[in-house]
Design an enzyme around this catalytic site. Structure first.
Site, short mmCIF file in Angstrom:
data_model
loop_
_atom_site.label_atom_id
_atom_site.label_comp_id
_atom_site.label_asym_id
_atom_site.label_seq_id
_atom_site.Cartn_x
_atom_site.Cartn_y
_atom_site.Cartn_z
N LYS A 208 91.09 150.99 45.50
CA LYS A 208 91.31 151.43 44.11
C LYS A 208 92.49 152.38 43.97
O LYS A 208 92.92 153.01 44.93
CB LYS A 208 90.00 151.98 43.53
CG LYS A 208 89.05 150.81 43.18
CD LYS A 208 87.80 151.20 42.47
CE LYS A 208 86.99 149.92 42.18
NZ LYS A 208 85.63 150.20 41.73
N ARG A 242 80.68 148.28 48.62
CA ARG A 242 81.35 147.08 48.10
C ARG A 242 82.82 147.14 48.50
O ARG A 242 83.57 147.99 47.99
CB ARG A 242 81.20 147.05 46.58
CG ARG A 242 81.79 145.84 45.90
CD ARG A 242 81.64 145.94 44.38
NE ARG A 242 82.14 144.74 43.73
CZ ARG A 242 83.41 144.52 43.45
NH1 ARG A 242 84.33 145.42 43.76
NH2 ARG A 242 83.77 143.41 42.87
#
Ligand code: HH2
Length: 269
Positions: A208, A242
């Protein structure tokens, strides 16, 4: 026990691997590879939720994910469907999905909770604000951890009221969804306060942008930051991780878990 969830994005526009697995054969091969690398859950999605992403209609989403789910049911991994549409979740359940992963925290399709209850599925409730088109427009909180915790507690109560046992609910603070870099860091630093709600916690930091901002790395070069945040989340009590890069994260978490326990036993002879 912790579990690694491998990401299978059947999309043209996901932020880190958009287009790489839009072809169902490529997506299936990728899913098999992630299971071989140690993922015990596969999260299959047909709609990108990156900041600024355009929504996808139901038919397009179904066309992308259903053939991939059907094939990946053979891997033996648990199948998770990453969708905010109850209709897509229902069709995915018919193809073997047993975990419903909703990044809107049941705000878009509240009936997702009753669907999970009816089919005995697990349900991941994630915090986000607004929708992907607007969520990064100056997000503000009184106290980000208190606000996210209050949202998750309220959504958990709703899911339980709809018949989902609390043990089947996973909570996720939604790293990167309506959060500044500092919001993400504060949520990770105080993740134990989300764990204290009493459900398993899922964390998604993989590749991210806040990792790239801190380390000065492009999207495909953020594995170091991904590992650092997942290891710290493990230490603070998260259960499901994840990630896109399964093999190195499986290794990192195995070593981190053994270190936290101060002991290790081989699982094979
Ligand atoms: N992050 C993304 C998508 N789904 N689900 C949960 N529960 N938690 C997350 O943090 C999360 C999620 C975004 O990552 P990715 O799927 O790689 O990108 P895109 O949404 O662009 O497809």
């Amino acid at each position: 026990m912790h579990a690694v969830m491998g990401i299978v994005n059947v999309t043209p526009d996901s932020f880190s691997d958009g287009g790489a697995f839009l072809d169902p054969r490529a997506a299936v091969a990728h899913g098999y590879r992630l299971v071989a690398e140690g993922a015990t859950i596969l999260d299959i999605g047909g709609e990108s939720t990156r900041p600024g992403a355009q929504p996808v209609d139901e038919q397009t989403e179904l066309r992308r994910v259903l053939p991939v789910l059907e094939e990946l049911a053979q891997t033996g991994a648990q199948l998770s469907i990453d969708t905010s549409k109850a209709s897509v979740a229902r069709a995915a359940i018919d193809r073997g999905a047993t975990l419903l992963n909703d990044v809107t925290g049941l705000r878009r399709s509240p009936e997702m909770a009753a669907l999970a209850a009816e089919h005995g599925c697990e349900l991941c409730i994630m915090h986000s604000i607004g929708d992907p088109r607007t969520m990064q427009d100056d997000p503000r909180y009184d106290d980000v951890v208190d606000d996210v915790r209050a949202f998750l507690e309220e959504r958990l109560a709703f899911a339980v009221e709809q018949g989902v046992p609390q043990e089947r609910v996973l909570l996720d603070p939604g790293i990167g969804f309506g959060k500044t870099v500092d919001h993400n860091l504060e949520l990770l630093r105080r993740l134990d306060e989300i764990v204290a709600i009493g459900c398993r916690v899922l964390i998604g930091t993989s590749r991210k942008s806040f990792l790239g901002r801190i380390a000065g790395r492009d999207v495909l070069d953020r594995l170091g930051g991904t590992i650092a945040t997942n290891v710290l989340a493990l230490e603070r009590g998260a259960s499901v991780f994840r990630v896109h890069d399964v093999a190195p994260v499986v290794d990192a978490l195995a070593v981190a878990a053994a270190t936290l326990a101060g002991r290790w036993r081989p699982t094979t002879t």
